[in-house]
Design a protein around this motif. Structure first.
Motif, mmCIF file in Angstrom:
data_model
loop_
_atom_site.group_PDB
_atom_site.id
_atom_site.type_symbol
_atom_site.label_atom_id
_atom_site.label_comp_id
_atom_site.label_asym_id
_atom_site.label_seq_id
_atom_site.Cartn_x
_atom_site.Cartn_y
_atom_site.Cartn_z
ATOM 1 N N ARG A 17 3.630 18.827 8.286
ATOM 2 C CA ARG A 17 5.018 19.102 7.212
ATOM 3 C C ARG A 17 4.322 18.584 6.023
ATOM 4 N NH1 ARG A 17 9.584 15.684 9.191
ATOM 5 N NH2 ARG A 17 9.382 16.325 10.760
ATOM 6 N N VAL A 18 5.121 19.344 4.850
ATOM 7 C CA VAL A 18 4.505 19.411 3.492
ATOM 8 C C VAL A 18 5.973 18.405 3.044
ATOM 9 C CG1 VAL A 18 4.095 21.128 1.574
ATOM 10 C CG2 VAL A 18 3.145 21.190 3.446
ATOM 11 N N PHE A 19 5.281 17.534 2.099
ATOM 12 C CA PHE A 19 6.289 16.982 0.561
ATOM 13 C C PHE A 19 5.979 17.072 -0.442
ATOM 14 C CE2 PHE A 19 5.780 14.687 4.605
ATOM 15 C CZ PHE A 19 7.654 13.722 5.238
ATOM 16 N N PRO A 20 6.794 16.966 -1.008
ATOM 17 C CA PRO A 20 7.343 17.219 -3.087
ATOM 18 C C PRO A 20 6.418 15.494 -3.021
ATOM 19 C CG PRO A 20 9.672 16.821 -2.315
ATOM 20 C CD PRO A 20 8.818 17.197 -0.746
ATOM 21 N N LEU A 21 5.907 15.893 -3.922
ATOM 22 C CA LEU A 21 5.273 13.952 -4.592
ATOM 23 C C LEU A 21 6.420 12.521 -4.696
ATOM 24 C CD1 LEU A 21 3.664 12.175 -5.971
ATOM 25 C CD2 LEU A 21 3.042 13.162 -8.102
ATOM 26 N N GLU A 22 7.080 13.270 -4.971
ATOM 27 C CA GLU A 22 8.871 12.452 -4.967
ATOM 28 C C GLU A 22 8.592 11.868 -3.349
ATOM 29 O OE1 GLU A 22 10.976 15.725 -6.348
ATOM 30 O OE2 GLU A 22 8.866 15.319 -6.448
ATOM 31 N N GLN A 23 8.806 11.976 -2.736
ATOM 32 C CA GLN A 23 9.081 11.836 -1.224
ATOM 33 C C GLN A 23 7.809 11.673 -0.980
ATOM 34 O OE1 GLN A 23 10.823 14.833 1.237
ATOM 35 N NE2 GLN A 23 12.374 15.480 -1.007
ATOM 36 N N ALA A 24 6.921 10.344 -1.341
ATOM 37 C CA ALA A 24 5.267 10.055 -0.939
ATOM 38 C C ALA A 24 5.348 8.915 -0.078
ATOM 39 C CB ALA A 24 4.479 9.577 -1.522
ATOM 40 N N ALA A 25 7.096 7.934 -0.318
ATOM 41 C CA ALA A 25 7.424 6.952 0.290
ATOM 42 C C ALA A 25 8.072 7.493 1.499
ATOM 43 C CB ALA A 25 7.989 6.347 -0.285
ATOM 44 N N GLU A 26 8.375 8.946 1.783
ATOM 45 C CA GLU A 26 9.208 8.886 2.853
ATOM 46 C C GLU A 26 8.258 9.720 3.777
ATOM 47 O OE1 GLU A 26 10.188 9.449 0.274
ATOM 48 O OE2 GLU A 26 12.993 9.601 -0.172
ATOM 49 N N ALA A 27 7.023 10.361 3.286
ATOM 50 C CA ALA A 27 5.866 11.022 3.970
ATOM 51 C C ALA A 27 5.066 9.678 4.242
ATOM 52 C CB ALA A 27 4.899 11.001 3.239
ATOM 53 N N HIS A 28 5.121 8.601 3.638
ATOM 54 C CA HIS A 28 3.774 7.501 4.625
ATOM 55 C C HIS A 28 4.979 7.039 6.328
ATOM 56 C CE1 HIS A 28 0.922 5.691 1.390
ATOM 57 N NE2 HIS A 28 1.078 6.871 1.372
ATOM 58 N N SER A 29 6.367 6.577 5.831
ATOM 59 C CA SER A 29 6.528 6.411 6.769
ATOM 60 C C SER A 29 7.178 7.535 8.015
ATOM 61 C CB SER A 29 8.905 6.115 6.294
ATOM 62 O OG SER A 29 8.880 5.508 5.620
ATOM 63 N N TYR A 30 6.952 8.208 7.884
ATOM 64 C CA TYR A 30 6.695 9.574 8.726
ATOM 65 C C TYR A 30 5.113 9.377 9.021
ATOM 66 C CZ TYR A 30 6.690 14.277 11.331
ATOM 67 O OH TYR A 30 6.177 15.466 11.977
ATOM 68 N N MET A 31 4.547 9.278 8.553
ATOM 69 C CA MET A 31 3.051 9.142 9.105
ATOM 70 C C MET A 31 2.832 7.809 9.919
ATOM 71 S SD MET A 31 -0.914 9.554 7.242
ATOM 72 C CE MET A 31 -0.749 8.454 5.971
ATOM 73 N N ALA A 32 3.590 6.956 9.912
ATOM 74 C CA ALA A 32 3.378 5.979 10.289
ATOM 75 C C ALA A 32 4.137 5.372 11.868
ATOM 76 C CB ALA A 32 3.952 3.969 9.536
ATOM 77 N N GLN A 33 4.892 6.516 12.103
ATOM 78 C CA GLN A 33 5.462 7.700 13.418
ATOM 79 C C GLN A 33 4.846 7.765 14.598
ATOM 80 O OE1 GLN A 33 9.290 9.283 12.771
ATOM 81 N NE2 GLN A 33 9.946 7.690 11.417
ATOM 82 N N ARG A 34 4.008 8.019 14.120
ATOM 83 C CA ARG A 34 2.630 8.735 14.690
ATOM 84 C C ARG A 34 3.285 10.000 15.367
ATOM 85 N NH1 ARG A 34 -0.711 2.953 16.746
ATOM 86 N NH2 ARG A 34 -0.574 2.249 15.270
ATOM 87 N N GLN A 35 4.292 10.407 15.021
ATOM 88 C CA GLN A 35 4.670 11.809 15.692
ATOM 89 C C GLN A 35 4.512 12.875 14.979
ATOM 90 O OE1 GLN A 35 6.870 11.303 18.243
ATOM 91 N NE2 GLN A 35 6.302 9.153 17.964
ATOM 92 N N GLN A 36 3.055 13.143 14.200
ATOM 93 C CA GLN A 36 2.708 14.490 13.428
ATOM 94 C C GLN A 36 1.716 15.431 14.390
ATOM 95 O OE1 GLN A 36 0.779 12.129 10.694
ATOM 96 N NE2 GLN A 36 -0.482 13.339 10.449
ATOM 97 N N PHE A 37 1.894 16.171 14.109
ATOM 98 C CA PHE A 37 1.017 16.869 15.427
ATOM 99 C C PHE A 37 -0.477 17.783 14.183
ATOM 100 C CE2 PHE A 37 -1.488 20.625 17.059
ATOM 101 C CZ PHE A 37 -2.169 19.470 18.646
ATOM 102 N N GLY A 38 -1.449 16.807 13.006
ATOM 103 C CA GLY A 38 -1.844 18.125 12.180
ATOM 104 C C GLY A 38 -1.995 16.809 11.122
ATOM 105 N N LYS A 39 -1.884 17.569 10.102
ATOM 106 C CA LYS A 39 -1.642 17.366 8.916
ATOM 107 C C LYS A 39 -0.430 17.077 7.744
ATOM 108 C CE LYS A 39 -5.263 15.810 5.495
ATOM 109 N NZ LYS A 39 -5.589 15.267 5.571
ATOM 110 N N LEU A 40 -0.472 16.149 6.880
ATOM 111 C CA LEU A 40 0.253 15.603 5.900
ATOM 112 C C LEU A 40 -0.052 15.934 4.771
ATOM 113 C CD1 LEU A 40 1.877 12.690 7.470
ATOM 114 C CD2 LEU A 40 2.979 14.818 7.659
ATOM 115 N N VAL A 41 1.292 16.796 3.635
ATOM 116 C CA VAL A 41 0.389 17.289 2.330
ATOM 117 C C VAL A 41 1.481 16.695 1.102
ATOM 118 C CG1 VAL A 41 -0.661 19.175 1.199
ATOM 119 C CG2 VAL A 41 -0.929 19.000 3.394
ATOM 120 N N LEU A 42 1.317 16.232 0.474
ATOM 121 C CA LEU A 42 2.131 16.622 -0.984
ATOM 122 C C LEU A 42 1.828 17.427 -1.393
ATOM 123 C CD1 LEU A 42 1.668 12.699 -1.901
ATOM 124 C CD2 LEU A 42 3.494 13.195 -1.066
#
Length: 338
Positions: free
Chosen positions: A311-336
């Motif tokens: 998933r790709v997030f805009p910079l202003e959603q960095a907090a949301e990206a961190h919350s998503y990463m903490a859930q450990r549901q991703q497959f692969g990379k998260l990018v801002l």
């Protein structure tokens, strides 16, 4: 971040001062920044990562050079560049021995200096890599930690050989998705372990020969069954306390655990009878050297290795990206993207 804590401490500040490059630095307009588990550790102040505040996270940057220091040569304004996370000193014993990745004096982007969660970042010109024309900024910002770490673990530390069996834990993680591909590149049989069937289906599609859902089974027992009771030759371990004992138990005689992280805790009990009785090896692995990055980058460019972006997030959603990463549901990379 002006404070340590949860994702809410990440604040979007359009007026934060831009950095000024020194004589040996370049100023990079950040286009994409990869997220990594160490970003969470740094934000929380865990695992001994506590930079001075305020602090800007982000260790994996891809962007454009917009200014160069007066002493910089060989780098041009307008050049698309991939910024290595760390800058070793080049002078210490470890640098001289070809182990610059463990240089005790290295500066690490997003840890010891302001990082890439920003419009601009000032970084040393030494070590910059040009972004190949066929890669996007998002893809470029997803290479170094994933494939550099996996390559160093498998090729340099474990020294895998064709025909060996490699068990990859957290197969949906950044390192896990890369390790599957690197192990296959070296002719190994790959067993991928993850917490749900969706991730395991994706791991199979990437080349895993067998899979284990460790939310439903003890992965060490399942790994032994998949190897006719023998055990695996190599375990790619970066989970930590929760999996360590099972990782040791999954090994065949002369097997190797290679660990590059400790997400669930720094301490793990080891069965010493297995350690000496089976002559197993416990190997640490940290980052990658520039030489390793230069060796693997052509494989990414040629398509031998697939960059997996969840998933790709805009910079202003960095907090949301961190919350998503903490859930450990991703497959692969998260990018801002900035």
């Amino acid at each position: 971040m002006h404070h340590r804590g949860g994702p809410e401490v990440l604040t979007f500040e359009p007026d934060f001062p831009d950095p000024a490059p020194g004589p040996d630095d370049v100023l990079v307009r950040v286009r994409a920044c990869g997220l990594n588990r160490v970003d969470i550790f740094t934000r929380e102040g865990e695992q001994g990562v506590r930079p001075p505040l305020p602090h800007i996270l982000g260790m994996e940057v891809a962007g454009d050079v917009v200014a160069v220091g007066e002493a910089v040569q060989g780098v041009q304004v307008g050049q698309r560049v991939l910024v290595p996370p760390s800058t070793p000193c080049g002078q210490c014993e470890w640098c001289r021995r070809g182990a610059a990745n463990i240089c005790p004096s290295q500066q690490v982007l997003g840890r010891t200096r302001h990082g890439g969660y920003a419009e601009y970042v000032a970084v040393p010109a030494a070590g910059l890599l040009p972004i190949p024309a066929n890669l996007s900024y998002e893809q470029a910002a997803s290479i170094i930690v994933a494939f550099g770490t996996a390559w160093h673990m498998l090729a340099t530390r474990a020294r895998v050989r064709p025909g060996e069996t490699v068990l990859v834990l957290a197969a949906g993680s950044v390192v896990g998705t890369a390790a599957i591909q690197v192990a296959r590149h070296f002719g190994c049989r790959v067993i991928a372990a993850a917490s749900n069937d969706e991730k395991l289906d994706k791991a199979r599609a990437m080349g895993a020969d067998a899979v284990i859902n460790y939310s439903q089974d003890h992965f060490d027992r399942r790994a032994r069954r998949l190897t006719d009771g023998r055990g695996v030759d190599v375990v790619i371990e970066h989970v930590g306390t929760d999996t360590w004992q099972h990782s040791v138990a999954a090994l065949a005689p002369l097997g190797r655990i290679v660990t590059c992280g400790s997400t669930t805790g720094r301490w793990g009990n080891t069965d010493l009878w297995s350690l000496f009785g089976k002559e197993i090896s416990l190997l640490g692995s940290f980052g990658a050297t520039r030489e390793e990055l230069l060796a693997l980058l052509p494989l990414v460019v040629d398509g031998a290795f697939k960059i997996v972006i969840d998933r790709v997030f805009p910079l202003e959603q960095a907090a949301e990206a961190h919350s998503y990463m903490a859930q450990r549901q991703q497959f692969g990379k998260l990018v801002l993207t900035i």
